[in-house]
Design a protein around this motif. Structure first.
Motif, PDB file in Angstrom:
ATOM      1  N   PHE A 173      37.501   3.190  71.973  1.00  0.00           N
ATOM      2  CA  PHE A 173      36.125   3.653  71.830  1.00  0.00           C
ATOM      3  C   PHE A 173      35.764   4.405  73.110  1.00  0.00           C
ATOM      4  O   PHE A 173      35.850   3.848  74.201  1.00  0.00           O
ATOM      5  CB  PHE A 173      35.166   2.479  71.631  1.00  0.00           C
ATOM      6  N   LYS A 174      35.392   5.644  72.958  1.00  0.00           N
ATOM      7  CA  LYS A 174      35.165   6.504  74.120  1.00  0.00           C
ATOM      8  C   LYS A 174      34.151   5.878  75.076  1.00  0.00           C
ATOM      9  O   LYS A 174      33.028   5.542  74.699  1.00  0.00           O
ATOM     10  CB  LYS A 174      34.679   7.879  73.667  1.00  0.00           C
ATOM     11  N   GLY A 175      34.593   5.696  76.323  1.00  0.00           N
ATOM     12  CA  GLY A 175      33.709   5.213  77.372  1.00  0.00           C
ATOM     13  C   GLY A 175      33.503   3.711  77.421  1.00  0.00           C
ATOM     14  O   GLY A 175      32.743   3.226  78.256  1.00  0.00           O
ATOM     15  N   LYS A 176      34.210   2.943  76.576  1.00  0.00           N
ATOM     16  CA  LYS A 176      33.963   1.499  76.518  1.00  0.00           C
ATOM     17  C   LYS A 176      35.024   0.672  77.246  1.00  0.00           C
ATOM     18  O   LYS A 176      34.807  -0.498  77.520  1.00  0.00           O
ATOM     19  CB  LYS A 176      33.854   1.031  75.061  1.00  0.00           C
ATOM     20  N   GLY A 177      36.175   1.244  77.533  1.00  0.00           N
ATOM     21  CA  GLY A 177      37.175   0.554  78.331  1.00  0.00           C
ATOM     22  C   GLY A 177      37.730  -0.699  77.667  1.00  0.00           C
ATOM     23  O   GLY A 177      37.690  -0.864  76.448  1.00  0.00           O
ATOM     24  N   LYS A 178      38.244  -1.597  78.501  1.00  0.00           N
ATOM     25  CA  LYS A 178      38.865  -2.829  78.026  1.00  0.00           C
ATOM     26  C   LYS A 178      38.073  -4.081  78.431  1.00  0.00           C
ATOM     27  O   LYS A 178      37.925  -5.012  77.633  1.00  0.00           O
ATOM     28  CB  LYS A 178      40.290  -2.939  78.592  1.00  0.00           C
ATOM     29  N   SER A 179      37.574  -4.118  79.634  1.00  0.00           N
ATOM     30  CA  SER A 179      36.958  -5.338  80.157  1.00  0.00           C
ATOM     31  C   SER A 179      35.695  -5.720  79.398  1.00  0.00           C
ATOM     32  O   SER A 179      35.506  -6.888  79.031  1.00  0.00           O
ATOM     33  CB  SER A 179      36.642  -5.172  81.644  1.00  0.00           C
ATOM     34  N   SER A 180      34.826  -4.749  79.136  1.00  0.00           N
ATOM     35  CA  SER A 180      33.552  -5.052  78.461  1.00  0.00           C
ATOM     36  C   SER A 180      33.757  -5.650  77.080  1.00  0.00           C
ATOM     37  O   SER A 180      33.128  -6.662  76.741  1.00  0.00           O
ATOM     38  CB  SER A 180      32.681  -3.792  78.381  1.00  0.00           C
ATOM     39  N   PRO A 181      34.631  -5.075  76.248  1.00  0.00           N
ATOM     40  CA  PRO A 181      34.850  -5.695  74.938  1.00  0.00           C
ATOM     41  C   PRO A 181      35.428  -7.104  75.024  1.00  0.00           C
ATOM     42  O   PRO A 181      35.043  -7.976  74.239  1.00  0.00           O
ATOM     43  CB  PRO A 181      35.844  -4.735  74.265  1.00  0.00           C
ATOM     44  N   VAL A 182      36.339  -7.354  75.987  1.00  0.00           N
ATOM     45  CA  VAL A 182      36.928  -8.684  76.110  1.00  0.00           C
ATOM     46  C   VAL A 182      35.869  -9.691  76.544  1.00  0.00           C
ATOM     47  O   VAL A 182      35.807 -10.815  76.027  1.00  0.00           O
ATOM     48  CB  VAL A 182      38.112  -8.669  77.101  1.00  0.00           C
ATOM     49  N   LYS A 183      35.015  -9.314  77.477  1.00  0.00           N
ATOM     50  CA  LYS A 183      33.936 -10.212  77.910  1.00  0.00           C
ATOM     51  C   LYS A 183      32.997 -10.518  76.745  1.00  0.00           C
ATOM     52  O   LYS A 183      32.545 -11.662  76.575  1.00  0.00           O
ATOM     53  CB  LYS A 183      33.158  -9.576  79.057  1.00  0.00           C
ATOM     54  N   LEU A 184      32.689  -9.499  75.949  1.00  0.00           N
ATOM     55  CA  LEU A 184      31.825  -9.693  74.785  1.00  0.00           C
ATOM     56  C   LEU A 184      32.467 -10.658  73.793  1.00  0.00           C
ATOM     57  O   LEU A 184      31.805 -11.538  73.248  1.00  0.00           O
ATOM     58  CB  LEU A 184      31.554  -8.339  74.121  1.00  0.00           C
ATOM     59  N   MET A 185      33.767 -10.513  73.576  1.00  0.00           N
ATOM     60  CA  MET A 185      34.480 -11.406  72.668  1.00  0.00           C
ATOM     61  C   MET A 185      34.469 -12.831  73.188  1.00  0.00           C
ATOM     62  O   MET A 185      34.196 -13.787  72.439  1.00  0.00           O
ATOM     63  CB  MET A 185      35.922 -10.935  72.497  1.00  0.00           C
ATOM     64  N   MET A 186      34.758 -12.999  74.474  1.00  0.00           N
ATOM     65  CA  MET A 186      34.870 -14.341  75.049  1.00  0.00           C
ATOM     66  C   MET A 186      33.539 -15.087  75.035  1.00  0.00           C
ATOM     67  O   MET A 186      33.510 -16.326  75.071  1.00  0.00           O
ATOM     68  CB  MET A 186      35.410 -14.243  76.482  1.00  0.00           C
ATOM     69  N   ALA A 187      32.430 -14.359  74.966  1.00  0.00           N
ATOM     70  CA  ALA A 187      31.110 -14.988  74.960  1.00  0.00           C
ATOM     71  C   ALA A 187      30.687 -15.456  73.579  1.00  0.00           C
ATOM     72  O   ALA A 187      29.620 -16.066  73.428  1.00  0.00           O
ATOM     73  CB  ALA A 187      30.067 -14.011  75.511  1.00  0.00           C
ATOM     74  N   SER A 188      31.502 -15.190  72.566  1.00  0.00           N
ATOM     75  CA  SER A 188      31.114 -15.518  71.193  1.00  0.00           C
ATOM     76  C   SER A 188      32.278 -16.147  70.435  1.00  0.00           C
ATOM     77  O   SER A 188      33.339 -15.531  70.300  1.00  0.00           O
ATOM     78  CB  SER A 188      30.646 -14.249  70.466  1.00  0.00           C
ATOM     79  N   ASN A 189      32.079 -17.346  69.922  1.00  0.00           N
ATOM     80  CA  ASN A 189      33.105 -17.989  69.096  1.00  0.00           C
ATOM     81  C   ASN A 189      33.350 -17.201  67.812  1.00  0.00           C
ATOM     82  O   ASN A 189      34.476 -17.147  67.313  1.00  0.00           O
ATOM     83  CB  ASN A 189      32.681 -19.420  68.753  1.00  0.00           C
ATOM     84  N   GLU A 190      32.294 -16.591  67.290  1.00  0.00           N
ATOM     85  CA  GLU A 190      32.424 -15.799  66.064  1.00  0.00           C
ATOM     86  C   GLU A 190      33.362 -14.617  66.281  1.00  0.00           C
ATOM     87  O   GLU A 190      34.256 -14.363  65.462  1.00  0.00           O
ATOM     88  CB  GLU A 190      31.051 -15.292  65.619  1.00  0.00           C
ATOM     89  N   TYR A 191      33.191 -13.917  67.391  1.00  0.00           N
ATOM     90  CA  TYR A 191      34.031 -12.751  67.662  1.00  0.00           C
ATOM     91  C   TYR A 191      35.453 -13.172  68.024  1.00  0.00           C
ATOM     92  O   TYR A 191      36.422 -12.529  67.620  1.00  0.00           O
ATOM     93  CB  TYR A 191      33.423 -11.917  68.784  1.00  0.00           C
ATOM     94  N   THR A 192      35.575 -14.247  68.792  1.00  0.00           N
ATOM     95  CA  THR A 192      36.914 -14.729  69.150  1.00  0.00           C
ATOM     96  C   THR A 192      37.704 -15.078  67.896  1.00  0.00           C
ATOM     97  O   THR A 192      38.875 -14.714  67.755  1.00  0.00           O
ATOM     98  CB  THR A 192      36.814 -15.954  70.074  1.00  0.00           C
ATOM     99  N   LYS A 193      37.074 -15.769  66.969  1.00  0.00           N
ATOM    100  CA  LYS A 193      37.733 -16.135  65.717  1.00  0.00           C
ATOM    101  C   LYS A 193      38.119 -14.892  64.922  1.00  0.00           C
ATOM    102  O   LYS A 193      39.197 -14.831  64.317  1.00  0.00           O
ATOM    103  CB  LYS A 193      36.820 -17.030  64.879  1.00  0.00           C
TER     104      LYS A 193
END
Length: 463
Positions: A286-306
């Motif tokens: 995703f243009k301009g979104k990198g790797k770290s931000s999406p991983v942090k967002l995932m780790m903050a949510s059990n729904e996304y992690t699953k």
């Protein structure tokens, strides 16, 4: 905002049709952080095996020998010396295969489009092309050199192998070579026959095979893809699994089990999914979104992690997973709680974002994107199986055009059909050639509303 506004969604692709790329190494840095998990190679005990990405080794050669015969002997010597240094008595030289239809085909074709020619290797004394990396840019040339190495290494004097068992992959098969009391012993290893196309997954298959006999398995690679797969699947490998990052500036030995101590189990199970979804060799970022931000967002949510644990588990993406991933992308673009990506796009535009490069992809192109990410994650999740049995990618976010597999960006028109005739550029130059011309970059023909008078894409001049 249900329409993409561009034949190639700006959030996922560039105007020339190439994928948006991201710095994959940022994910490796995020995973490792500042943890003290690097070891000395002297910590490795005997009874170890070394697995090497063969094509990466060829790319990273500092001094390329003058002939193919010298290349084969130089590579073998380096491999045996590295194995000896690491207390390894087994070496696996693992390579990709290059089928006619590949999810990396479009990118590989783009890289090899400039001045690359098919090169046939006929003898040991044949000079190596001066432009070595251009030679390696073509899949057929890679296949040729792998075949050549297999032929040479199975005919060299047995003493060169010392006490090390050497494994080499060749297309769908694998062979072992070793010094048996002065005689060269060559065996077809049927347990390692497979349909893997990528060395990334095949190296983990070899790691699993070696773990049945060896206490330590060392994968030599500086590729983030390998670390991600090893992190997600390493729990299923019986021996101690290490990643040796032997770059030009650093030499780090990482024990996968040490990373487990610093991450929740669900996080490393989700790593294959989140990595594929945020950009890898076959799937755009995703243009301009990198790797770290999406991983942090995932780790903050059990729904996304699953959701990312489930990505790639099946070749078919169910509706619930699609909805969760669409919600994740809305969150990624700053609209927490929003579940409609098209509504998210509308709000971006309403608040004054007039550039489509700032917009998330529309729902149509996002659905295709999810299919591609699921397909790549599915391949990686099956790394420990001999036969991945992946379906044809043409039903999973790609399409075949003139024998070439290309990204299928969207199903719907980029703009409402009634408006296409009103789309025009404001170029004032005599001719429109560059991506700065909207019509040219969007692959639209000249309109009577265009301001240019002698356009390169006039109907008479259009391809």
């Amino acid at each position: 905002m249900a329409f993409s506004l561009n034949p190639i969604p700006a959030a996922l692709g560039n105007y020339d049709g190439s994928l948006v790329k991201t710095n994959k190494a940022k994910l490796m840095h995020f995973i490792l952080g500042h943890q003290n998990i690097h070891l000395s190679i002297t910590n490795i005990s005997p009874n170890s095996t070394l697995i090497i990405d063969g094509m990466a080794m060829l790319y990273q050669l500092k001094c390329v020998p003058s002939t193919f015969g010298e290349l084969a002997r130089t590579l073998l010597k380096q491999l045996i010396n590295t194995a000896t240094e690491l207390n390894c008595t087994r070496v696996d030289f693992v390579t990709d295969s290059y089928p006619d239809i590949s999810i990396k085909q479009g990118e590989q074709s783009r890289r090899s489009a400039v001045g690359v020619q098919l090169f046939k290797i006929t003898s040991e004394n044949q000079p190596i092309p001066i432009q070595w990396k251009k030679f390696l840019a073509l899949g057929v040339n890679k296949e040729a050199i792998i075949t050549f190495l297999h032929q040479i290494w199975t005919s060299l004097p047995a003493k060169l192998y010392k006490n090390i068992i050497f494994f080499i992959t060749h297309q769908t098969k694998c062979y072992s070579i070793n010094n048996d009391a002065g005689n060269l012993n060559i065996c077809d290893i049927t347990d390692l026959h497979c349909d893997h196309k990528e060395a990334d997954s095949r190296m983990l298959l070899h790691a699993s095979h070696a773990s049945k006999t060896y206490k330590n398995v060392i994968i030599k690679s500086c590729d983030t893809d390998i670390l991600v797969i090893a992190l997600s699947l390493g729990i299923k490998i019986d021996s101690n699994l290490y990643i040796l990052n032997d770059s030009q500036h650093n030499r780090n030995l990482i024990k996968i089990a040490d990373i487990y101590e610093n991450l929740d189990k669900s996080v490393f199970e989700a790593m294959i999914g989140i990595h594929a979804f945020t950009g890898c060799d076959s799937v755009s970022a995703f243009k301009g979104k990198g790797k770290s931000s999406p991983v942090k967002l995932m780790m903050a949510s059990n729904e996304y992690t699953k959701a990312f644990i489930n990505l790639g588990e099946s070749w078919i993406v169910n509706t619930d997973l699609k909805l969760t991933l669409e919600k994740f992308v809305c969150d990624l673009y700053g609209y927490r709680g929003c579940s409609s990506i098209n509504f998210c796009r509308y709000n971006w535009l309403r608040l004054g974002s007039l550039s489509d490069t700032n917009l998330p992809p529309n729902q149509d192109s996002l659905q295709k994107y999810i299919l591609r990410a699921n397909y790549q994650a599915g391949i990686n999740r099956r790394s420990l199986s001999n036969f991945i049995s992946a379906p044809c990618p043409s039903q999973h976010g790609w399409k075949i055009s003139e024998g070439i597999l290309e990204v299928d960006w969207m199903s719907e028109d980029p703009v409402p059909p009634a408006l296409i005739g009103n789309v025009h550029c404001k170029c004032k130059n005599n001719r429109c050639f560059t991506g700065s011309c909207f019509c040219h970059s969007s692959k639209l023909h000249y309109s009577e509303l265009c301001l240019c008078t002698e356009c390169a894409i006039l109907p008479d001049n259009a391809d």
